[in-house]
Design a protein around this motif. Sequence first.
Motif, PDB file in Angstrom:
ATOM      1  N   LEU A  91       0.915  -1.113   0.170  1.00 14.80           N
ATOM      2  CA  LEU A  91      -0.030   0.003   0.067  1.00 14.80           C
ATOM      3  C   LEU A  91       0.920   1.386  -0.016  1.00 14.80           C
ATOM      4  O   LEU A  91       1.708   1.346   0.964  1.00 14.80           O
ATOM      5  N   ARG A  92       0.774   1.943  -0.985  1.00 12.06           N
ATOM      6  CA  ARG A  92       1.415   3.387  -1.108  1.00 12.06           C
ATOM      7  C   ARG A  92       0.657   4.511  -0.727  1.00 12.06           C
ATOM      8  O   ARG A  92      -0.340   4.846  -1.177  1.00 12.06           O
ATOM      9  N   LEU A  93       1.205   5.196   0.607  1.00  8.01           N
ATOM     10  CA  LEU A  93       0.619   6.164   1.070  1.00  8.01           C
ATOM     11  C   LEU A  93       1.311   7.054   1.120  1.00  8.01           C
ATOM     12  O   LEU A  93       2.606   7.544   1.274  1.00  8.01           O
ATOM     13  N   GLY A  94       0.890   8.505   1.305  1.00  7.98           N
ATOM     14  CA  GLY A  94       1.579   9.948   1.610  1.00  7.98           C
ATOM     15  C   GLY A  94       0.557  10.338   3.090  1.00  7.98           C
ATOM     16  O   GLY A  94      -0.157   9.985   3.573  1.00  7.98           O
ATOM     17  N   ALA A  95       1.691  11.269   3.703  1.00  7.93           N
ATOM     18  CA  ALA A  95       1.350  11.704   4.916  1.00  7.93           C
ATOM     19  C   ALA A  95       1.730  12.998   5.098  1.00  7.93           C
ATOM     20  O   ALA A  95       3.073  13.484   4.974  1.00  7.93           O
ATOM     21  N   CYS A  96       1.105  14.094   5.156  1.00  6.99           N
ATOM     22  CA  CYS A  96       1.388  15.442   5.792  1.00  6.99           C
ATOM     23  C   CYS A  96       2.034  15.443   7.118  1.00  6.99           C
ATOM     24  O   CYS A  96       1.834  14.295   7.918  1.00  6.99           O
ATOM     25  N   PRO A  97       2.877  16.483   7.588  1.00  5.18           N
ATOM     26  CA  PRO A  97       3.763  16.116   8.761  1.00  5.18           C
ATOM     27  C   PRO A  97       2.963  15.904  10.061  1.00  5.18           C
ATOM     28  O   PRO A  97       3.168  15.300  10.610  1.00  5.18           O
ATOM     29  N   THR A  98       1.659  16.728  10.075  1.00  7.75           N
ATOM     30  CA  THR A  98       0.794  16.470  11.456  1.00  7.75           C
ATOM     31  C   THR A  98       0.347  15.054  11.438  1.00  7.75           C
ATOM     32  O   THR A  98       0.689  14.435  12.479  1.00  7.75           O
ATOM     33  N   ALA A  99      -0.206  14.615  10.268  1.00 11.05           N
ATOM     34  CA  ALA A  99      -0.494  12.971  10.291  1.00 11.05           C
ATOM     35  C   ALA A  99       0.415  11.964  10.588  1.00 11.05           C
ATOM     36  O   ALA A  99       0.513  11.016  11.169  1.00 11.05           O
ATOM     37  N   ALA A 133       0.101  13.569  -6.143  1.00  8.49           N
ATOM     38  CA  ALA A 133       0.449  12.127  -6.363  1.00  8.49           C
ATOM     39  C   ALA A 133      -0.666  10.960  -6.410  1.00  8.49           C
ATOM     40  O   ALA A 133      -0.493  10.246  -7.149  1.00  8.49           O
ATOM     41  N   VAL A 134      -1.597  11.353  -5.578  1.00  7.19           N
ATOM     42  CA  VAL A 134      -2.796  10.550  -5.335  1.00  7.19           C
ATOM     43  C   VAL A 134      -3.577  10.730  -6.984  1.00  7.19           C
ATOM     44  O   VAL A 134      -3.971   9.414  -7.457  1.00  7.19           O
ATOM     45  N   GLU A 135      -3.650  11.722  -7.388  1.00  7.36           N
ATOM     46  CA  GLU A 135      -4.475  12.020  -8.616  1.00  7.36           C
ATOM     47  C   GLU A 135      -3.616  11.308  -9.771  1.00  7.36           C
ATOM     48  O   GLU A 135      -4.236  10.559 -10.781  1.00  7.36           O
ATOM     49  N   ALA A 141      -3.249   6.385  -1.485  1.00  5.55           N
ATOM     50  CA  ALA A 141      -4.122   7.157  -0.635  1.00  5.55           C
ATOM     51  C   ALA A 141      -3.128   8.258   0.207  1.00  5.55           C
ATOM     52  O   ALA A 141      -1.678   7.922   0.062  1.00  5.55           O
ATOM     53  N   ALA A 142      -3.606   9.174   0.877  1.00  4.54           N
ATOM     54  CA  ALA A 142      -2.762  10.060   1.577  1.00  4.54           C
ATOM     55  C   ALA A 142      -3.338  10.841   2.419  1.00  4.54           C
ATOM     56  O   ALA A 142      -4.847  11.004   2.570  1.00  4.54           O
TER      57      ALA A 142
END
Length: 291
Positions: A91-99, A133-135, A141-142
């Motif tokens: 599973l390829r995920l993105g995450a902003c700093p807070t998350a 990146a998700v688009e 997902a992110a």
Amino acid sequence: METQYIHTFVSVVDQGSMAAAARTLNITPAAVAQQIHTLERELGVRLIGRVGRTVSVTEEGARILERARDLLRGIADLRSIAQDTALSGELRLGACPTALAGMLPDILARMVEAFPQINVFIKPGYSAELYRAVEASDLDAAFVLEAPFALPKTCAWQLLREEPLIMLVPASMAHRDPHEMLATEPLIRYDRHQWGGRQADEYLRNAGIAPNERFEVNALNAIAVMVDRGLGVSLVPDWSPPWPEGLKLARLPLPLPAEPRRLGIVWARSSVRVRLVNVLLQESAKAARQQ
């Protein structure tokens, strides 16, 4: 051509040495070197340059690197699609700093415990770039802030957490009026050029306050430390733990209503790993309810 050898090549590039790749792959450095040599012979080009104990990717290796990563992801996708009775694959995920520092570790712990065959790749970044990146289907997902624009039909978004705007001040100033402090004390501004800082900028305009700006920072933990050190006050979202320890701060509600910051998940509806994404959504919703 052995796909394992391609995996070894990518690992050597990512780890920066044969020895480090060997530890990651749980094989000997000699086996790593042999696999790289065999792959180079089959392709007819040199992929890795060796100088002492360090390695570097050659021009030919750099040209095939992303194709090699895509191939490995494709193989993981085939495994995920074929194994219909078990959830597995990458599973390829993105995450902003807070998350990334907040809710994501708990969610991943729940997923790995329930589905140990899942592998997760995590790309840190800011929300705007992660949406792109998700688009583009580079990520499944992110965890991102709610976008200030309509999403394309290929993507969907689910709210996980609302974070009200608060005033962050040294504990010794907790008795003072928030607007009076915003007008007189130095302001450590949460970067207005990022999505997370726009609510604070809008609040100041609506309240008619022209602050005495001292710093502008796009790092919430750093802002908390700066406020603790007496460098100023700040308007920030009430972000999820962990916060830096040992700080003497007060989190004050604001006199006027303000839009909260919304944190959630964006995902690609057409991802071949949609079953993994659905599990992610379920576990994320459970974790959000327990906060």
